[in-house]
Design an enzyme around this catalytic site. Structure first.
Site, short mmCIF file in Angstrom:
data_model
loop_
_atom_site.label_atom_id
_atom_site.label_comp_id
_atom_site.label_asym_id
_atom_site.label_seq_id
_atom_site.Cartn_x
_atom_site.Cartn_y
_atom_site.Cartn_z
N CYS A 1 0.84 -1.20 0.00
CA CYS A 1 0.00 0.00 0.00
C CYS A 1 0.87 1.25 0.00
O CYS A 1 1.95 1.26 0.59
CB CYS A 1 -0.91 -0.03 1.23
SG CYS A 1 -1.84 1.48 1.51
N CYS B 1 -7.96 -1.08 7.30
CA CYS B 1 -6.78 -0.23 7.41
C CYS B 1 -6.54 0.10 8.88
O CYS B 1 -7.46 0.56 9.57
CB CYS B 1 -6.97 1.06 6.60
SG CYS B 1 -5.69 2.29 6.90
N CYS C 1 2.22 22.23 6.46
CA CYS C 1 2.19 20.79 6.18
C CYS C 1 3.36 20.39 5.27
O CYS C 1 3.45 19.24 4.84
CB CYS C 1 0.86 20.38 5.55
SG CYS C 1 0.48 21.22 4.00
#
Length: 453
Positions: A79, A161, A410
């Site tokens: 993933c 998940c 961020c």
């Protein structure tokens, strides 16, 4: 020595890159090895060879690093979501701190800055309140959902998940069972045929409310009552809806939402502030760490109740409403009109009357309000997208000369670039905090406090 594609080499991993890949040398030749962690000795296959460096695939770990851990998720390597799940959590925090510090030194030219604090998670799993699952078929024709493999649109089948809420697995089981029983086809990107594109799930961690929204390539779904009946049985279910997206693009959400059952939104809290969240709302995905992040921004703002504060790139007003609790007046600016509508609504819900919101680009609204209306700022808070602040925003902030600037970022690379501009003459960086909002991934949030020299 140079290597060529498909060569097998033994590499001692001595560092880690910005994307979490291991960096080591084989006979003096630098290799970047995904899924290898600092301290590993690995066997790797060269996939791409340049003159002085190359990229290699991890084949096996010959000697594991003392910092290597067994990932919780069996899909961790395939993933694209968890680049650091093989690395112990304390080492993940060190990696993120070093990443921020390195960018501030290399890009910003700040040589003597120390990180004020690193805000880690109590548990770096099950923290996401939002998940978007693409739907498709595997090679046997079975309907699957999960996440895209890194840098592809190939779905890795995974209904549980470890970053998301545990109830998500139950929800996905019910949606896929409904699709199979009623012969509802998943969307196929290549042909543009099929109906269900994505399954969006949002969880109110404080309220226990759950939202499920199917993103569809059409206007309706067959036997919708069957889907509603299945999902209503799940405790906490509050909102079931459809989002229409018939465009041939990789944009997930369309503009139109149709409620099938329940409310059009769910509610949740960050600190004492209540928010109403629709399928289209932007809302931080880690509410526990968001409260700590915004608490740090509020601390750095140093508000006494007398200040006028501008919050640029304000989204649905999350930081604005936090600041309004301690400020005289807050002005929020955001380019997305629905986000500003959400911000105004959230201010009403919380009885906050000292926050005003403007739709527009920060680089246009701020200069106009400053130059034409003479609105001043004691404190300016910015929380821009990854590309950082527009140059004109930085210029206007320098002209307005607020006592303090709080920069929430961020992307520490663009943060370092912008701080360099702000600190050229007028400001100095007083404090920097690192906040881990996305455990097991390479992403990191940073808060910087700037004061006038």
């Amino acid at each position: 020595m140079e290597f060529k594609k498909n060569d097998l080499v033994t590499v001692k991993i001595e560092d880690m890159g910005h994307d979490g890949e291991g960096i080591g040398k084989a006979e003096g030749y630098t290799l970047f090895v995904k899924d290898a962690v600092i301290g590993d000795t690995v066997e790797a296959k060269v996939m791409k060879a340049k003159k002085n460096y190359g990229y290699a695939r991890l084949m096996q770990v010959l000697e594991p690093s003392p910092y290597r851990v067994e990932p919780k998720c069996p899909c961790a390597r395939a993933c694209g979501g968890c680049q650091l799940q093989f690395l112990s959590y304390d080492k993940q925090l060190e990696f993120k701190k070093n990443k921020v510090q390195g960018n501030l030194e290399r890009i910003g030219g700040f040589q003597n800055l120390t990180i004020d604090k690193v805000i880690g998670m109590e548990n770096p799993f099950r923290y996401r309140n939002k998940a978007q699952y693409p739907v498709g078929k595997n090679k046997d024709g079975e309907i699957i959902t999960g996440f895209y493999a890194g840098r592809t649109h190939s779905i890795i089948s995974n209904r549980d998940c470890y970053l998301g809420a545990q109830v998500n697995q139950e929800i996905l089981n019910e949606v896929l069972a409904y699709m199979e029983e009623n012969h509802v086809e998943p969307y196929e990107e290549e042909s543009g045929k099929g109906l269900v594109r994505h399954i969006l799930i949002r969880n109110g961690f404080r309220t226990g409310e759950i939202m499920v929204c199917l993103i569809i390539n059409g206007k309706s779904i067959p036997k919708a009552d069957k889907l509603v009946a299945r999902l209503r049985a799940i405790e906490g279910m509050t909102s079931i809806s459809l989002n229409v997206n018939t465009k041939r693009s990789n944009v997930i959400l369309g503009e139109k939402v149709q409620v099938l059952w329940g409310q059009a939104y769910i509610s949740d809290y960050i600190g004492d502030i209540k928010f109403e969240i629709s399928p289209l709302s932007f809302y931080q995905v880690n509410p526990v760490q968001t409260e700590k992040l915004y608490g740090t921004a509020l601390e750095y703002a140093g508000l006494t109740g007398k200040e006028t504060v501008w919050d640029l790139y304000c989204g649905i007003g999350t930081i604005s409403l936090f600041l309004a609790q301690k400020a005289k007046q807050v002005y929020g600016v955001e380019i997305v009109p629905p986000a500003i509508e959400d911000a105004k609504k959230n201010a009403r819900i919380n009885g906050i009357e000292n926050a005003e919101f403007y739709v527009g680009k920060a680089e246009e609204v701020l200069p106009e309000k400053y130059e034409k209306e003479g609105i001043k700022a004691d404190v300016i808070v910015v929380d821009p997208p990854r590309k950082g602040c527009e140059p004109i925003v930085l210029e206007t902030m320098l002209q307005m000369k607020p006592e303090r600037i709080v920069y929430v970022s961020c992307d520490s690379a663009t943060l370092a670039r912008d701080l360099k501009v702000l600190c050229r003459e007028t400001y100095q960086v007083e404090k920097v905090a690192v906040c881990d909002m996305f455990g097991n991934s390479v992403h990191v949030e940073t808060v910087a406090k700037l004061t006038r020299k």
